[in-house]
Design a protein around this motif. Structure first.
Motif, mmCIF file in Angstrom:
data_model
loop_
_atom_site.group_PDB
_atom_site.id
_atom_site.type_symbol
_atom_site.label_atom_id
_atom_site.label_comp_id
_atom_site.label_asym_id
_atom_site.label_seq_id
_atom_site.Cartn_x
_atom_site.Cartn_y
_atom_site.Cartn_z
ATOM 1 N N UNK A 260 -25.957 53.050 49.760
ATOM 2 C CA UNK A 260 -27.218 53.705 50.073
ATOM 3 C C UNK A 260 -27.297 55.088 49.457
ATOM 4 N N UNK A 261 -28.076 55.922 50.084
ATOM 5 C CA UNK A 261 -28.261 57.292 49.601
ATOM 6 C C UNK A 261 -26.996 58.118 49.847
ATOM 7 N N UNK A 262 -26.958 59.287 49.220
ATOM 8 C CA UNK A 262 -25.804 60.167 49.399
ATOM 9 C C UNK A 262 -25.693 60.619 50.859
ATOM 10 N N UNK A 263 -24.488 60.464 51.414
ATOM 11 C CA UNK A 263 -24.191 61.003 52.735
ATOM 12 C C UNK A 263 -23.683 62.436 52.591
ATOM 13 N N UNK A 264 -22.910 62.652 51.541
ATOM 14 C CA UNK A 264 -22.340 63.975 51.267
ATOM 15 C C UNK A 264 -22.531 64.313 49.797
ATOM 16 N N UNK A 265 -22.886 65.571 49.544
ATOM 17 C CA UNK A 265 -22.932 66.066 48.165
ATOM 18 C C UNK A 265 -22.409 67.498 48.153
ATOM 19 N N UNK A 266 -21.475 67.769 47.257
ATOM 20 C CA UNK A 266 -20.955 69.119 47.058
ATOM 21 C C UNK A 266 -21.372 69.606 45.685
ATOM 22 N N UNK A 267 -21.850 70.854 45.637
ATOM 23 C CA UNK A 267 -22.257 71.443 44.370
ATOM 24 C C UNK A 267 -21.529 72.772 44.198
ATOM 25 N N UNK A 268 -20.697 72.827 43.164
ATOM 26 C CA UNK A 268 -19.941 74.051 42.844
ATOM 27 C C UNK A 268 -19.224 74.606 44.083
ATOM 28 N N UNK A 288 -20.760 61.255 47.919
ATOM 29 C CA UNK A 288 -20.329 60.034 48.598
ATOM 30 C C UNK A 288 -21.577 59.340 49.116
ATOM 31 N N UNK A 289 -21.718 58.051 48.784
ATOM 32 C CA UNK A 289 -22.884 57.289 49.210
ATOM 33 C C UNK A 289 -22.607 56.507 50.492
#
Length: 507
Positions: A260-268, A288-289
């Protein structure tokens, strides 16, 4: 070459409050051989070694210990040490606030007359550290070392004594593959020097690689002894004898893999450890999806655990920078409780030190992170707590007489399942598993993997940090490789291999 029998344990039986842990176990070890002792968690391996070393003293078991031709009566650990038997347990016996050199020689001090000779102590400590390939300053405090390096200090400590028979209980459980191979090479070198080794290990490739002989114990009984010289030691044979059945594929396959959609996203995402005075994470970008297992691979010190801790409420108080987007919302978790409420859970790599209350029972551990789930107006509902703990005991295959069993008395695999149950009870959307199968046997590993697949099928997402590359490749949908606090590469599982991961991990 093996010249004669150094150790024979004859008809050893041991009970704990009516439960038979060992029943007429027979075990022989030849002089100068590396003998692996294998079996599922709870099979009796560690109990047998505790009988041998005097932890369970003479008189508390039945049967005979014959060492170098003499029947022995070890009443305490120091008796077996005097005989030349040194054991390193899975639970490390180090003093965190003492230095490396003090730990190596504690109880075995280097003296000049009645005075400790600290100069010689430090010199000899360096020699022991060189033997185990650990490049650290002997003045370093144990608490400032990672679990893997602490394990090597334990081995150095054992080598500082007059060892004839060295027993290692899961010595590589906390080590990455490179360090594990160095340790196995060390054991081969010790064998050349005439030191006999007994090694308890759940890593079957290690057993196949190093064992002259391997004895399998199941349910407190000796099943068989396999001889490498006769070609008897293979993965399929060991597994069949260990679990009493054949397991065709230790990594159970998943069906209907949709994300599915992203559960977690880290940027820099970056983190600075003020205590250590260095950057531990540098510009990490990952996602992480929903319904995905993302593997995080890397060598010890690469920043994998630091990444997990920085996400899970930043318990180490790192100075963090960057964006954390969880379940579609920018977030900043100031405390672990905030992360838990949001739907994030973390199963630590150190289940004994940080993950569980060893003196408490199963039900108390399972509900510890979510007491509100079993209480009303600040009062715990004991019946509800028992019901929930029993549900997890059944669904996670926890082997124990009841949920009132003290967790410290469980095998490593069952402790890990309790730790998993504790965090599942908070109802997470994303579960971080740090070394989820460290120190547990192949049967329990299969059960943990099966549980992971069920969680993914229910819509949960998992980040799996692991030093076992086979595990990373066998269970992940995608793999991020870390080194020196950075993401060095991202690999879809179809393109991942041990060689590619190691190439990225050593950049």
């Amino acid at each position: 070459m093996v010249n004669d029998c150094m150790l024979e344990m004859r008809n050893i039986s041991k009970e704990f409050t009516g439960v038979k842990a060992l029943e007429n176990v027979n075990f022989k070890v030849g002089r100068g051989e590396i003998h692996c002792l294998i079996g599922e968690n709870g099979a009796g391996k560690s109990t047998l070694m505790k009988v041998l070393s005097g932890v369970y003293p003479y008189g508390t078991y039945s049967g005979d210990i014959v060492f170098e031709g003499q029947v022995q009566q070890f009443h305490k650990i120091s008796d077996s040490v005097k005989a030349g038997i040194v054991i390193i347990y899975q639970e490390l016996a180090l003093f965190p606030d003492l230095t490396v050199y003090e730990n190596i020689f504690v109880g075995n001090e280097v003296r000049r007359g009645s005075i400790i000779d600290w100069n010689r102590t430090i010199t000899q400590a360096k020699q022991m550290l060189d033997k185990v390939g650990l490049n650290v300053n002997p003045d370093t405090l144990i608490k400032d070392l990672g679990v893997g390096k602490q394990q090597l200090v334990e081995i150095a400590k054992a080598l500082s004594k007059n060892v004839k028979l060295l027993i290692l209980d899961e010595p590589t459980a906390a080590l990455n593959e490179n360090d594990s191979e160095n340790l196995l090479n060390l054991l081969r070198e010790l064998k050349k020097q005439g030191i006999t080794c007994i090694m308890i290990s759940h890593k079957l490739k290690e057993v196949i690689s190093i064992a002259d002989k391997a004895t399998v114990i199941r349910d407190g009984r000796t099943i068989c002894t396999l001889d490498a010289a006769k070609g008897e030691i293979s993965e399929s044979v060991i597994i069949k004898h260990m679990v009493g059945r054949e397991i065709d594929d230790i990594y159970p396959k998943r069906t209907n893999q949709t994300f599915g959609a992203n559960v977690l996203e880290l940027r820099n995402w970056s983190a600075y450890d003020a205590q250590l005075g260095r950057q531990v994470l540098k510009n990490v970008n990952l996602h992480v999806r929903k319904g995905e297992i993302v593997g995080i691979a890397g060598l010890m010190g690469s920043g994998r655990t630091e990444l997990a801790l920085s996400l899970f409420g930043n318990a180490k108080n790192y100075k963090v920078q960057g964006e954390l987007i969880f379940d579609g919302q920018p977030r900043s978790f100031k405390h672990t409780s905030e992360a838990i409420r949001a739907g994030l859970a973390y199963v630590t790599e150190d289940r004994k030190g940080d993950g569980l209350f060893l003196a408490q029972d199963i039900k108390q551990n399972v509900t510890a992170a979510n007491l509100k789930g079993v209480s009303a107006k600040g009062v715990i509902n004991g019946n509800e707590e028992i019901k929930i703990a029993n549900d997890y005991k059944e669904s996670l295959y926890i082997k124990a007489p009841s949920v009132e069993q003290i967790v410290g008395n469980l095998s490593g695999g069952n402790q890990q399942k309790v730790s998993l149950g504790k965090w599942l009870f908070v109802g997470p959307k994303l579960l971080i598993l740090d070394e989820p199968t460290r120190g547990i046997d192949v049967g329990a590993k299969f059960e943990i993997y099966t549980i992971m697949n069920k969680l993914i099928a229910s819509g949960m997402s998992i980040i799996m940090i692991s030093s076992e590359l086979g595990e990373v490749l066998g269970m992940s949908d995608r793999v991020y490789v870390m080194a020196e606090g950075e993401i060095k590469g991202e690999l879809p599982i179809s393109e991942a291999s041990q060689e590619k991961i190691m190439e990225l991990a050593t950049q």
